[in-house]
Write an enzyme that holds these catalytic residues in place. Structure first.
Site, PDB file in Angstrom:
ATOM      1  N   HIS A 199      14.886  20.468 -11.020  1.00  0.00           N
ATOM      2  CA  HIS A 199      16.038  19.830 -10.357  1.00  0.00           C
ATOM      3  C   HIS A 199      15.653  18.701  -9.416  1.00  0.00           C
ATOM      4  O   HIS A 199      16.532  18.060  -8.850  1.00  0.00           O
ATOM      5  CB  HIS A 199      16.815  20.904  -9.592  1.00  0.00           C
ATOM      6  CG  HIS A 199      15.998  21.489  -8.488  1.00  0.00           C
ATOM      7  ND1 HIS A 199      14.876  22.279  -8.729  1.00  0.00           N
ATOM      8  CD2 HIS A 199      16.078  21.369  -7.142  1.00  0.00           C
ATOM      9  CE1 HIS A 199      14.335  22.607  -7.573  1.00  0.00           C
ATOM     10  NE2 HIS A 199      15.042  22.091  -6.599  1.00  0.00           N
ATOM     11  N   ASP A 200      14.353  18.481  -9.214  1.00  0.00           N
ATOM     12  CA  ASP A 200      13.910  17.406  -8.316  1.00  0.00           C
ATOM     13  C   ASP A 200      13.370  16.193  -9.078  1.00  0.00           C
ATOM     14  O   ASP A 200      13.049  15.181  -8.466  1.00  0.00           O
ATOM     15  CB  ASP A 200      12.774  17.901  -7.398  1.00  0.00           C
ATOM     16  CG  ASP A 200      13.229  18.942  -6.404  1.00  0.00           C
ATOM     17  OD1 ASP A 200      14.419  18.951  -6.042  1.00  0.00           O
ATOM     18  OD2 ASP A 200      12.381  19.763  -5.985  1.00  0.00           O
ATOM     19  N   ASP A 245       9.952  28.301  -2.289  1.00  0.00           N
ATOM     20  CA  ASP A 245      10.099  26.873  -1.996  1.00  0.00           C
ATOM     21  C   ASP A 245       8.994  26.379  -1.052  1.00  0.00           C
ATOM     22  O   ASP A 245       8.669  27.051  -0.064  1.00  0.00           O
ATOM     23  CB  ASP A 245      11.478  26.666  -1.346  1.00  0.00           C
ATOM     24  CG  ASP A 245      11.916  25.221  -1.327  1.00  0.00           C
ATOM     25  OD1 ASP A 245      11.928  24.589  -2.396  1.00  0.00           O
ATOM     26  OD2 ASP A 245      12.258  24.721  -0.239  1.00  0.00           O
ATOM     27  N   GLU A 297       6.226  27.013  -5.215  1.00  0.00           N
ATOM     28  CA  GLU A 297       6.223  25.559  -5.302  1.00  0.00           C
ATOM     29  C   GLU A 297       5.353  25.040  -4.173  1.00  0.00           C
ATOM     30  O   GLU A 297       5.483  25.469  -3.034  1.00  0.00           O
ATOM     31  CB  GLU A 297       7.637  24.992  -5.157  1.00  0.00           C
ATOM     32  CG  GLU A 297       7.644  23.485  -5.354  1.00  0.00           C
ATOM     33  CD  GLU A 297       8.696  22.759  -4.531  1.00  0.00           C
ATOM     34  OE1 GLU A 297       9.154  21.706  -4.968  1.00  0.00           O
ATOM     35  OE2 GLU A 297       9.054  23.249  -3.432  1.00  0.00           O
ATOM     36  N   ASP A 305      15.336  31.692  -5.821  1.00  0.00           N
ATOM     37  CA  ASP A 305      14.633  30.819  -4.903  1.00  0.00           C
ATOM     38  C   ASP A 305      14.519  31.496  -3.551  1.00  0.00           C
ATOM     39  O   ASP A 305      15.490  32.071  -3.063  1.00  0.00           O
ATOM     40  CB  ASP A 305      15.409  29.506  -4.744  1.00  0.00           C
ATOM     41  CG  ASP A 305      14.605  28.323  -5.210  1.00  0.00           C
ATOM     42  OD1 ASP A 305      13.645  27.970  -4.510  1.00  0.00           O
ATOM     43  OD2 ASP A 305      14.927  27.774  -6.277  1.00  0.00           O
TER      44      ASP A 305
HETATM   45  O1  TEU Z   1      11.186  20.543  -2.988  1.00  0.00           O
HETATM   46  C1  TEU Z   1      10.100  20.145  -2.243  1.00  0.00           C
HETATM   47  C2  TEU Z   1       9.429  18.852  -2.535  1.00  0.00           C
HETATM   48  O2  TEU Z   1       8.352  18.654  -2.023  1.00  0.00           O
HETATM   49  C3  TEU Z   1       9.969  17.754  -3.345  1.00  0.00           C
HETATM   50  O3  TEU Z   1      10.013  18.007  -4.689  1.00  0.00           O
HETATM   51  C4  TEU Z   1      11.236  17.241  -2.716  1.00  0.00           C
HETATM   52  O4  TEU Z   1      12.357  17.738  -3.348  1.00  0.00           O
HETATM   53  C5  TEU Z   1      11.355  15.761  -2.717  1.00  0.00           C
HETATM   54  O5  TEU Z   1      11.549  15.327  -4.001  1.00  0.00           O
HETATM   55  C6  TEU Z   1      10.272  15.060  -1.985  1.00  0.00           C
HETATM   56  O6  TEU Z   1      10.356  13.692  -2.186  1.00  0.00           O
HETATM   57  C7  TEU Z   1      11.836  21.732  -2.669  1.00  0.00           C
HETATM   58  C8  TEU Z   1      13.075  21.881  -3.514  1.00  0.00           C
HETATM   59  O7  TEU Z   1      12.714  21.968  -4.863  1.00  0.00           O
HETATM   60  C9  TEU Z   1      14.005  20.743  -3.223  1.00  0.00           C
HETATM   61  O8  TEU Z   1      15.135  20.750  -4.048  1.00  0.00           O
HETATM   62  C10 TEU Z   1      14.402  20.844  -1.776  1.00  0.00           C
HETATM   63  O9  TEU Z   1      15.181  19.747  -1.409  1.00  0.00           O
HETATM   64  C11 TEU Z   1      13.188  20.924  -0.864  1.00  0.00           C
HETATM   65  O10 TEU Z   1      12.204  21.820  -1.310  1.00  0.00           O
HETATM   66  C12 TEU Z   1      13.598  21.413   0.501  1.00  0.00           C
HETATM   67  O11 TEU Z   1      13.990  22.743   0.438  1.00  0.00           O
END
Ligand code: TEU
Ligand code: CA
Length: 531
Positions: free
Chosen positions: A313-314, A190, A244, A96
């Site tokens: 993971h989100d 990210d 992403e 990442d």
């Molecule tokens: O995620 C960014 C993002 O826009 C979303 O998926 C976010 O996690 C959230 O669910 C919005 O409601 C990335 C990473 O994947 C995430 O784990 C981090 O928390 C985020 O960036 C910040 O670095």
């Protein structure tokens, strides 16, 4: 074809993958001990979520030092060993790259705090007053430090970097070079389409993310990515940069990955993840398969190559969202796998998905560890959302649903200690050890599908063509050199009538019945036109 096009990606969330020393936290030695497992699954590329030094307010997405390993995970020597062992097994690693923000524990930020004339002050964004922007985790995006406020689009401990400062760009290049020189294959970048802020003025009022127009898909953002490719990635024989994104249209996504623009290779988009909620992810509605089919089809048709995924993971677990966790658990998990591995693009599998892990079995809000979940709880309380409704929203959507420890066996497979986040009790019957022994398991189905895909030019290279999206049944074709595979997937628990008499090459049911699809039945057939 590049390796990242032929290959399959497996995402590891280090904290929850495998603990080697009993402290309840997954670590690098744990990952090393499971590389054979990953390899045997048929994986080519591992995406490692952040392992850098971090106070873990956002589990590593708040980086305190890009050149150090979080001691909870191990040492730099462990990381070197992981890269070495992986490469020996023919597994590439992407890490990442979190460059929108650093942790407020990063020494750059600590320096910046020392005053307006500190050379690191300009590494971040400052204002004398807040503006009206709204953050990704709910609430304001400004936090007071001294007599000014700093910008944080995410948690208040994640301060946004100022990428209009050339020194910050230089830092990013050095970080990338450091890791590529260690032998990694590339990066999962990210939130990569919001890293450059055109202005810090008030935004047009929106329900969520007010201010977005000032930093979403800016021209300079593209130029920065081109510069990183030209000055860093291009120094290596083959790399893989997948970004992403936040809220991109297919056109915006294409502009990030179009080969002639020389920015990223691939984009992670979200439209197919937005099909079971209204407005934002906390407002879930009943899942309608048609919406998913339409979103998938749209992106298949508009982009030359897609990042194929149902989990990360989100996101809550796909089985709990789009499948059935009870009666048709096996069938629906295998149906989703069939779609994932037969569309055009690079499939990403998230740890545990291959054994059909489900959302966490959380009983109380105090069991959640995720900062986003707690922030949203606060926002919900302010908005006076009744507690039972708020609880339901959080239980259903919390990112911790995907972060429960990997279920290696029915007992202490993840850790001999106390896990950092509650394990799902269904590990008693959903676990790797049992799945490996059961020919009919989700895991063994994933293995079959993966090897089928990898040996099929039609699936790796072929074009996509939708045939039907009616009646909860998804039918599409892949074609290469006049050879055609047709995929049928019943995305519902009801039996459906279809037209097909051909015996499948691969199916999630043991037997075959012509002209119908049983609950969640999915299979691949070979089609010959004109015979
Ligand atoms: O995620 C960014 C993002 O826009 C979303 O998926 C976010 O996690 C959230 O669910 C919005 O409601 C990335 C990473 O994947 C995430 O784990 C981090 O928390 C985020 O960036 C910040 O670095
Ligand atoms: Ca550990």
């Amino acid at each position: 074809m590049k390796l990242w096009q032929k290959g399959i990606v497996y995402q590891i969330y280090p904290r929850s993958f495998k603990d080697s020393n009993g402290d309840g936290i997954g670590d690098l030695k744990g990952i090393i001990s499971k590389l054979d497992y990953v390899k045997n699954l048929g994986i080519d590329i591992i995406w490692l979520s952040p392992v850098y030094l971090s106070p873990n307010n956002d589990n590593g997405y708040d980086v305190a030092d890009y050149y150090k390993i979080n001691p909870e995970f191990g040492t730099m020597a462990d990381m070197d060993a992981l890269i070495k062992k992986a490469n020996e097994l023919g597994l590439k690693i992407i890490m990442d790259l979190v460059i929108n923000h650093t942790s407020t524990e990063h020494w750059w930020f600590k320096e910046a705090l020392k005053g307006k004339d500190n050379p690191y002050r300009n590494y971040y964004h400052w204002r004398d007053k807040k503006n009206n922007w709204g953050g990704f985790f709910g609430g304001t995006t400004w936090e007071k430090a001294g007599d000014q406020y700093y910008l944080h689009l995410f948690d208040k401990t994640q301060a946004d970097l100022n990428l209009s400062n050339p020194k910050v760009i230089e830092e990013v290049k050095n970080i990338m070079t450091f890791w590529l020189d260690k032998g990694i294959y590339g990066f999962r970048c990210d939130v990569i389409n919001i890293i450059y802020k055109n202005s810090l003025e008030n935004g047009k009022r929106r329900l969520v993310l007010t201010g977005l127009e000032h930093y979403h898909s800016t021209k300079r953002n593209h130029e920065i990515l081109q510069e990183l490719r030209r000055d860093v990635l291009n120094n290596y024989v083959e790399t893989f940069a997948v970004g992403e994104t936040v809220l991109v249209s297919p056109k915006q996504a294409y502009d990030l990955m179009a080969p002639d623009r020389k920015e990223l290779d691939l984009v992670i988009s979200f439209e197919h993840m937005d099909v079971d909620h209204i407005n934002n992810k906390w407002f879930k509605v009943k899942f309608k398969p048609k919406k998913m089919m339409k979103a998938l089809t749209k992106w298949q048709e508009l982009l030359p190559w897609n990042c194929l995924y149902f989990e990360n993971h989100d996101q809550p677990r796909s089985l709990s969202r789009f499948g059935c966790t009870e009666k048709y658990r096996l069938e629906s998990a295998k149906m989703l796998a069939t779609i994932l591995l037969t569309l055009r693009g690079t499939p990403f599998i998230y740890q545990g998905q291959e054994i059909g892990m489900t959302n966490g079995d959380f009983k109380s809000l105090s069991e959640f560890m995720d900062t986003e979940t707690h922030n949203i709880e606060k926002v919900g309380r302010k908005l006076l959302i009744p507690r039972p409704i708020l609880k339901k929203m959080l239980f259903r959507t919390s990112r911790d649903n995907a972060r429960t420890p990997m279920q290696w066996n029915a007992t202490t497979g993840f850790t001999t200690g106390t896990p950092w986040l509650k394990e799902n009790q269904n590990k008693s019957f959903i676990n790797v050890e049992d799945a490996l022994q059961d020919d009919n398991s989700i895991l063994n189905f994933y293995k079959r599908l993966i090897s089928f895909r990898k040996s099929s030019h039609i699936l790796t290279k072929g074009i996509f063509r939708v045939i039907s999206m009616k009646n909860d049944v998804y039918i599409y074709e892949r074609e290469h050199n006049n050879q055609i595979l047709r995929i049928f997937a019943n995305m519902s628990k009801k039996e459906k009538k279809i037209h097909n008499r051909r015996e499948p090459l691969l199916s999630n049911y043991q037997d075959f019945e012509p002209n119908k699809l049983r609950p969640y039945e999915a299979y691949i057939v070979e089609v010959r036109y004109g015979f």
